[in-house]
Design a protein around this motif. Sequence first.
Motif, short mmCIF file in Angstrom:
data_model
loop_
_atom_site.label_atom_id
_atom_site.label_comp_id
_atom_site.label_asym_id
_atom_site.label_seq_id
_atom_site.Cartn_x
_atom_site.Cartn_y
_atom_site.Cartn_z
N VAL A 283 -100.85 58.11 -24.63
CA VAL A 283 -101.81 57.22 -25.29
C VAL A 283 -103.17 57.32 -24.62
O VAL A 283 -104.20 57.44 -25.27
CB VAL A 283 -101.30 55.76 -25.26
CG1 VAL A 283 -102.41 54.80 -25.68
CG2 VAL A 283 -100.09 55.60 -26.18
N ARG B 191 -105.16 60.34 -25.32
CA ARG B 191 -105.65 60.40 -26.69
C ARG B 191 -106.78 59.43 -26.97
O ARG B 191 -107.61 59.68 -27.84
CB ARG B 191 -104.51 60.08 -27.68
CG ARG B 191 -103.45 61.15 -27.82
CD ARG B 191 -102.45 60.72 -28.88
NE ARG B 191 -101.47 61.77 -29.19
CZ ARG B 191 -100.76 61.80 -30.30
NH1 ARG B 191 -100.89 60.84 -31.19
NH2 ARG B 191 -99.90 62.77 -30.51
N CYS B 192 -106.78 58.28 -26.29
CA CYS B 192 -107.65 57.16 -26.66
C CYS B 192 -108.80 56.97 -25.66
O CYS B 192 -108.70 57.38 -24.51
CB CYS B 192 -106.83 55.88 -26.74
SG CYS B 192 -105.49 55.94 -27.95
#
Length: 433
Positions: free
Chosen positions: A77, A80-81
């Motif tokens: 996560v 990706r973020c």
Amino acid sequence: MTVAPRTTAPDRALGRERGFGLYLTGEFAGLVGTSVHRVALPVLAVLELRASAGQAALLTSLAYLPTFLLALPAGAVVDRCPKRALLVVTDLAGAAAVAAIPAAAVLDVLTMPLLYAISLLLGAVSVLHQAAAIAILPQLVEPDMLHRANARVGAAFGAADTAGAYLGTAIVALTGAARAFWLDGLSYLVSAWCASRIREPGRPVAHGGRRRRFTAEIGEGLAYTARTPLVRELVVALTLVGLGVGITGALFSYHLLTTLAAGPTGLGIVMGVSGAGAFAGALLAPRLVVRFGPGRTLLAGFVVCPVAGVPLLVARPGVGWLVLIAVAGAVQLAAAGVAGTTQRALRQQICPPRLQSRAQQTSTWLVSGSKPFAALAGGALATAYGVRAALLVGTLLLAVPVAVLWRSPVSRLTALPVAPAPAGDPVLTGGGH
């Protein structure tokens, strides 16, 4: 991979990095609140809700459990973020969670099951927050300042431990344990504000087309850890430390509050002095690495940790014993601060940028993910054989990693390693300052 001497950037260079200053301030504020929490929670559970040794261990286990469940997906996560947004959101969620404790106390509905649920939720929030906080650091400072930046972060955490422990002790004494969590909630809000002011240092790594499944990205982090010798050996040693800390940490506060009759004030003082040790150790780490090399520094830190745990095993009620435990705790956390900042800088330095979070979270999953099971085992041992027997097992486990590192090339490193970036390897884009 090459091994090259590392130059140490001056402190003033870090001071000019506005993003790093905001980051450090926010994380410091958050940890002050967490340290208040660490004093108030066992007092609330053990002295006010009359928790048993098994219940105290379960409370600690539930705080660690989300690490085992979520650390690996958290790495994917975070890679990706936007990391700044994750820091803000997790801080706000943490503030809401801790506010439920004093609210429940006012409504007279505070119970151990509610503390279990809040500990589980805070553990989940912490996993994602720490993943983002660790992964964003290499983007906020230049590579040659990374070890010093980690040392500054470790020192700030040690100072926050001390300040939070003493502040928590005072607030618990003046207002009661439940109301102390309002300060914890405020610290989360300060941390969120600081994180929101950081200029986003870069964009998530582009994957060149359709993104792969989470499982494939998680597997890449696992494979990197397993195939990189220095990282693999460090993670094995740290995992064994996690098992020992999981057992001793689950019973530490309970032992002081019950067997040693330290009371909330004694517990807070011991925690505060120990935090001062972490502060000193983190500040000393870069100088020790320059003088002795990272290998010897790491090995010495791992040796000191179990030795400094011995006074807790033999202590009896009394002020003199509490002083000895506090000093030993300071020495232990100083050694942990030296080893912790060094091993983290080592791993961050050699890890490709696109794998920073997943590699870190693989380590977190193995190291901290083992703690809930170790805490439950500690509770079972304490129930069957007594708290001192369980603490002895945990302390003996802390000695095993010394043998692992002694046989490893890690202990023979004379300088921090540097991995050359592969041609064409995707990197984070954007400067951000």
